[in-house]
Design a protein around this motif. Structure first.
Motif, mmCIF file in Angstrom:
data_model
loop_
_atom_site.group_PDB
_atom_site.id
_atom_site.type_symbol
_atom_site.label_atom_id
_atom_site.label_comp_id
_atom_site.label_asym_id
_atom_site.label_seq_id
_atom_site.Cartn_x
_atom_site.Cartn_y
_atom_site.Cartn_z
ATOM 1 N N GLY A 39 0.853 -1.118 0.103
ATOM 2 C CA GLY A 39 -0.117 -0.166 0.201
ATOM 3 C C GLY A 39 0.864 1.444 0.064
ATOM 4 N N ARG A 40 0.257 2.399 -0.602
ATOM 5 C CA ARG A 40 0.895 3.671 -0.548
ATOM 6 C C ARG A 40 0.076 4.775 -0.627
ATOM 7 N NH1 ARG A 40 6.177 5.111 -3.611
ATOM 8 N NH2 ARG A 40 5.825 7.589 -3.848
ATOM 9 N N LEU A 92 1.632 1.106 15.174
ATOM 10 C CA LEU A 92 0.848 -0.119 16.304
ATOM 11 C C LEU A 92 1.172 -1.441 15.935
ATOM 12 C CD1 LEU A 92 -2.611 1.555 16.472
ATOM 13 C CD2 LEU A 92 -0.812 1.866 18.102
ATOM 14 N N SER A 93 1.329 -1.829 14.204
ATOM 15 C CA SER A 93 1.690 -3.044 13.897
ATOM 16 C C SER A 93 2.187 -2.890 12.613
ATOM 17 C CB SER A 93 0.554 -3.997 14.027
ATOM 18 O OG SER A 93 -0.594 -3.372 13.096
ATOM 19 N N GLY A 94 3.033 -3.795 12.169
ATOM 20 C CA GLY A 94 3.625 -3.856 10.773
ATOM 21 C C GLY A 94 4.773 -2.822 10.565
ATOM 22 N N ARG A 95 5.200 -2.560 9.565
ATOM 23 C CA ARG A 95 6.229 -1.524 9.211
ATOM 24 C C ARG A 95 5.972 -0.462 8.536
ATOM 25 N NH1 ARG A 95 10.807 -3.135 11.285
ATOM 26 N NH2 ARG A 95 12.202 -2.283 10.024
ATOM 27 N N LEU A 96 6.130 0.808 8.509
ATOM 28 C CA LEU A 96 5.778 1.961 7.905
ATOM 29 C C LEU A 96 7.153 2.660 7.247
ATOM 30 C CD1 LEU A 96 3.833 4.026 6.952
ATOM 31 C CD2 LEU A 96 4.153 5.363 9.113
ATOM 32 N N THR A 97 7.095 2.977 5.849
ATOM 33 C CA THR A 97 8.013 3.715 5.474
ATOM 34 C C THR A 97 7.635 5.168 5.176
ATOM 35 O OG1 THR A 97 8.990 1.826 4.384
ATOM 36 C CG2 THR A 97 9.526 3.987 3.543
ATOM 37 N N LEU A 98 8.246 6.104 5.836
ATOM 38 C CA LEU A 98 8.017 7.560 5.649
ATOM 39 C C LEU A 98 8.851 7.996 4.652
ATOM 40 C CD1 LEU A 98 7.390 8.868 9.191
ATOM 41 C CD2 LEU A 98 5.573 8.355 7.659
ATOM 42 N N ALA A 125 5.113 10.700 1.271
ATOM 43 C CA ALA A 125 4.371 9.366 1.327
ATOM 44 C C ALA A 125 4.577 8.299 2.298
ATOM 45 C CB ALA A 125 4.887 8.795 -0.005
ATOM 46 N N TYR A 126 3.513 7.702 2.315
ATOM 47 C CA TYR A 126 3.535 6.273 3.404
ATOM 48 C C TYR A 126 3.678 5.314 2.392
ATOM 49 C CZ TYR A 126 1.085 10.010 6.050
ATOM 50 O OH TYR A 126 0.706 11.339 6.786
ATOM 51 N N LEU A 127 4.407 4.378 2.824
ATOM 52 C CA LEU A 127 4.461 2.999 2.156
ATOM 53 C C LEU A 127 4.520 1.920 3.150
ATOM 54 C CD1 LEU A 127 6.649 5.401 0.881
ATOM 55 C CD2 LEU A 127 6.824 3.647 -0.839
ATOM 56 N N ASN A 128 4.230 0.947 2.647
ATOM 57 C CA ASN A 128 4.046 -0.492 3.165
ATOM 58 C C ASN A 128 4.808 -1.447 2.319
ATOM 59 O OD1 ASN A 128 3.779 -2.972 4.563
ATOM 60 N ND2 ASN A 128 1.740 -2.994 4.799
ATOM 61 N N GLU A 129 6.020 -1.517 2.750
ATOM 62 C CA GLU A 129 6.872 -2.309 1.628
ATOM 63 C C GLU A 129 6.951 -4.004 2.237
ATOM 64 O OE1 GLU A 129 9.720 0.769 -0.260
ATOM 65 O OE2 GLU A 129 9.972 0.489 1.918
#
Length: 194
Positions: A128-129, A146-152, A176-180
């Motif tokens: 997701g992005r 809270l959970s997972g990893r967020l790329t800013l 951007a916010y990314l979930n890689e």
């Protein structure tokens, strides 16, 4: 104020209930002021056609566009976006403002007037992005995963946050916010000065 991405990306959109709510509120505020659609369009730096479509609930505006129109009306994004307690059952779960086909979504949970601050809960599905447009000069965001990893991703580079980690970014730039990762990322977002 918020978000909103190039307001949104090609895979995401503002939520239908949100579009209907803000359209009606924008129209009501415009009429209270005695303004024409053209006058508000010019003040909010949006086309007359787009503003008409927003008021009718037929457009899918970026969050940045909604924010510009809100400022032109001397209000803020949250005042247009959040459900009213009387009319909509209190809005205890917040307002669904953005969603994507992959299940990613953003909820505006609450806001203060002065100083202006917004509380959000974001969920980004794997891959997701969300691409955001710059907020006003001096605006900032605080993120807490809270959970997972967020790329800013900001103009100066990217920062990856894991569960329990927080970061502050200037939001007066493209970001951007990314979930890689393969796991869904859930994070809280506080916006100030937007």
């Amino acid at each position: 104020m918020l978000l909103i991405v190039s307001g949104r990306d090609d895979a995401g959109s503002t939520a239908p209930q949100f579009v209907t709510r803000i359209g009606g509120r924008i129209r009501a505020l415009r009429k209270q002021r005695g303004w024409s659609v053209q006058r508000l369009a010019e003040a909010g730096t949006v086309s007359r056609r787009m503003l008409t479509q927003i008021e009718l609930g037929q457009a899918n505006p970026s969050l940045a566009t909604v924010d510009r129109v809100a400022r032109a009306l001397d209000t803020d994004f949250a005042a247009l976006a959040l459900p009213s307690a009387e009319a909509e059952g209190g809005g205890a779960e917040g307002a669904l403002v953005w969603q994507a086909p992959d299940g990613s979504h953003a909820l505006l949970l609450g806001a203060t007037e002065e100083p202006r601050a917004e509380l959000w809960r974001w969920t980004l599905a794997p891959a997701g992005r969300y691409d955001a447009e710059p907020d006003r000069p001096g605006a900032q965001e605080i993120h807490h995963v809270l959970s997972g990893r967020l790329t800013l991703a900001v103009e100066t580079g990217a920062r990856v946050l894991g569960p329990g980690q927080s970061a502050v970014i200037a939001s007066d730039q493209r970001y951007a916010y990314l979930n890689e990762e393969a796991e869904t990322a859930v994070f809280m977002r506080v916006v100030t000065g937007a």
